[in-house]
Design an enzyme around this catalytic site. Sequence first.
Site, PDB file in Angstrom:
ATOM      1  N   GLU A 107     -22.396  -4.560 -11.453  1.00  0.00           N
ATOM      2  CA  GLU A 107     -21.795  -5.782 -10.912  1.00  0.00           C
ATOM      3  C   GLU A 107     -20.551  -6.023 -11.746  1.00  0.00           C
ATOM      4  O   GLU A 107     -20.646  -6.425 -12.901  1.00  0.00           O
ATOM      5  CB  GLU A 107     -22.817  -6.927 -11.000  1.00  0.00           C
ATOM      6  CG  GLU A 107     -22.446  -8.126 -10.179  1.00  0.00           C
ATOM      7  CD  GLU A 107     -21.922  -9.254 -11.021  1.00  0.00           C
ATOM      8  OE1 GLU A 107     -20.673  -9.390 -11.091  1.00  0.00           O
ATOM      9  OE2 GLU A 107     -22.741  -9.975 -11.608  1.00  0.00           O
TER      10      GLU A 107
ATOM     11  N   GLU B  81     -28.588  -7.301  -6.514  1.00  0.00           N
ATOM     12  CA  GLU B  81     -29.550  -7.963  -7.402  1.00  0.00           C
ATOM     13  C   GLU B  81     -30.163  -9.152  -6.685  1.00  0.00           C
ATOM     14  O   GLU B  81     -29.545  -9.738  -5.791  1.00  0.00           O
ATOM     15  CB  GLU B  81     -28.837  -8.414  -8.677  1.00  0.00           C
ATOM     16  CG  GLU B  81     -28.269  -7.239  -9.452  1.00  0.00           C
ATOM     17  CD  GLU B  81     -27.784  -7.602 -10.848  1.00  0.00           C
ATOM     18  OE1 GLU B  81     -27.249  -8.709 -11.036  1.00  0.00           O
ATOM     19  OE2 GLU B  81     -27.950  -6.762 -11.749  1.00  0.00           O
TER      20      GLU B  81
ATOM     21  N   ASN C  27     -21.375 -14.675 -19.959  1.00  0.00           N
ATOM     22  CA  ASN C  27     -21.117 -15.893 -19.162  1.00  0.00           C
ATOM     23  C   ASN C  27     -22.389 -16.522 -18.585  1.00  0.00           C
ATOM     24  O   ASN C  27     -22.417 -17.714 -18.298  1.00  0.00           O
ATOM     25  CB  ASN C  27     -20.062 -15.629 -18.066  1.00  0.00           C
ATOM     26  CG  ASN C  27     -20.495 -14.589 -17.060  1.00  0.00           C
ATOM     27  OD1 ASN C  27     -21.425 -13.830 -17.307  1.00  0.00           O
ATOM     28  ND2 ASN C  27     -19.823 -14.545 -15.937  1.00  0.00           N
TER      29      ASN C  27
ATOM     30  N   CYS D  93     -17.946 -14.319 -12.202  1.00  0.00           N
ATOM     31  CA  CYS D  93     -17.354 -13.266 -11.357  1.00  0.00           C
ATOM     32  C   CYS D  93     -17.167 -13.730  -9.921  1.00  0.00           C
ATOM     33  O   CYS D  93     -16.467 -13.064  -9.155  1.00  0.00           O
ATOM     34  CB  CYS D  93     -18.255 -12.039 -11.342  1.00  0.00           C
ATOM     35  SG  CYS D  93     -18.464 -11.332 -12.947  1.00  0.00           S
TER      36      CYS D  93
HETATM   37  C1  SIN Z   1     -21.529 -13.456 -12.758  1.00  0.00           C
HETATM   38  O1  SIN Z   1     -20.554 -14.126 -12.995  1.00  0.00           O
HETATM   39  O2  SIN Z   1     -21.586 -12.274 -13.134  1.00  0.00           O
HETATM   40  C2  SIN Z   1     -22.736 -13.990 -12.052  1.00  0.00           C
HETATM   41  C3  SIN Z   1     -22.483 -15.227 -11.292  1.00  0.00           C
HETATM   42  C4  SIN Z   1     -23.689 -15.770 -10.578  1.00  0.00           C
HETATM   43  O3  SIN Z   1     -24.798 -15.234 -10.671  1.00  0.00           O
HETATM   44  O4  SIN Z   1     -23.521 -16.761  -9.887  1.00  0.00           O
END
Ligand code: SIN
Length: 514
Positions: free
Chosen positions: A281, A490, A181, A315
């Site tokens: 994550e 992170e 993604n 996410c």
């Molecule tokens: C993710 O969807 O794993 C990361 C989303 C983000 O860094 O904003």
Amino acid sequence: MFFARKLSTRTAWSILCRNMSTTNVKNRLKHHNLFRETAIINGKDYSIPETFAVYDPATKALLGECPDLGVEAVDEAIAGASTAFTSFRRTSPVERAALLRRWHEIVMDSIDDLATLITFENGKPFAEAKGEIAYSASFLDWFSGEATRAYGDVLSPSVAHNRAITIKQPIGVCGIITPWNFPAAMITRKIAAAIAAGCTVVVKPDSETPYTALAMAKLAEMIGMPPGVINVITTKTHLAEVGKKLCSDERVKKVSFTGSTNIGKLLMEQSSSTLKKLSFELGGNAPFIVFPDANIEEAVAAAINCKFRGSGQTCVCANRIFVHEDIYDEFSTLLTEKVSKFSVGNGFLSETTYGPLIHDRALAKVEGHVNDAVAKGGKIAVGGVRATEVGENFYMPTVITNATQDMRIATEETFGPVAALFKFSTEAEVIGWANSVDVGLASYVLTTDINRAFRVAEQLDFGMVGVNTGLISDCAVPFGGVKFSGFGREGSKYGMDEYMTVKAITFGGIGARY
Ligand code: SIN
């Protein structure tokens, strides 16, 4: 109908794009060498006769092939990374900072080519893909600054005259497993921290989106990253063995993974025999809570940013939008009006605001959640169907009202463009619902009452809380979750610690004359 007109103008484009091939991808790049169909092991291109195909999710056109590597290749990559580590760990923080800074510059100089690769393999609109490259590059810049700031401490132990210091040292070879993604940003958020710390890496990008990772690694090579520091393994049919190898090989000292909770649990099990340091994550199910004192227009804009970024495939996307009963109708009317104006289509068309979903399994899940919601009394305010006229992987951005706690969407992450609106009455009730899920990544609170903002933020069982914003991702802010969303942070000043160990050196008082 706005949607209908938009859709019909796109059919011809879809048919045209279906005939795309590798040559077309290359031809769209300013620098053709950024399209690489080989893995990278120890600074060399690496291929084998077995390959897997990569497709454009918007058109289903074949983009190219990549080596379908197995454990032997991973073994070579780990060996290369281990050898490189013996010298890379001795580079000075200033040298590593300079490497990251140069990598940042070349990534930003190549923003159009990298965004083109993202739009081809992930489908997100070109403007959003450029945004991802800037976001991705921000981690290179951030960790070039952090590289020189791995401070230790000076301590006074309990024994008289003893003194101790702590130093931080790179942990070693790191296995990095990234999702489709964010084909660029999830690579740099992990690798930049590892490199700043002095580690070397074996990266396994998702098989849906290998080309952005390979191009990023090529750019690293061009600015002088030593061979073996970044190894990229491509695989599809050997995914399970490759993951297991990275987790169970003793030479790999740390694994960082972004993906689903189920795979995270499996990788953790596989890592136990070597007691590997891990950061995971994993999935989310973000609540987005709109209190009656919120500015409704701004709350709707924030909900759109949060819910529909990447067509809902992040996410941290809002999964459950809780709106207070006093403003529910106004909020849902305004949100529906805005969502009905979205332009869904191929990411290379300038008017496209939202692209396709990644594959048919993603579509099936979204459809399953919508059908389940409707069967349990949910009302579709807009969308609720596939956008087949645009392409097989497109789903119309959807707003569902009357969402309730018994629906799948209340407990499972949809990972798609569906905004489910739940009505609530009291603060206690909504906090209870928000915390009722087993994951805890991102959460959002919309209120103009500062006391409520603090009170609610502190009670939410999530690793991240956005107050009066739908966008919380930033290189300076720690990213990570609690509960089944994983552990580790992170980005930020904490990100580099994930790739380092703390060593304590104690100086005894023997012979001390003070
Ligand atoms: C993710 O969807 O794993 C990361 C989303 C983000 O860094 O904003």
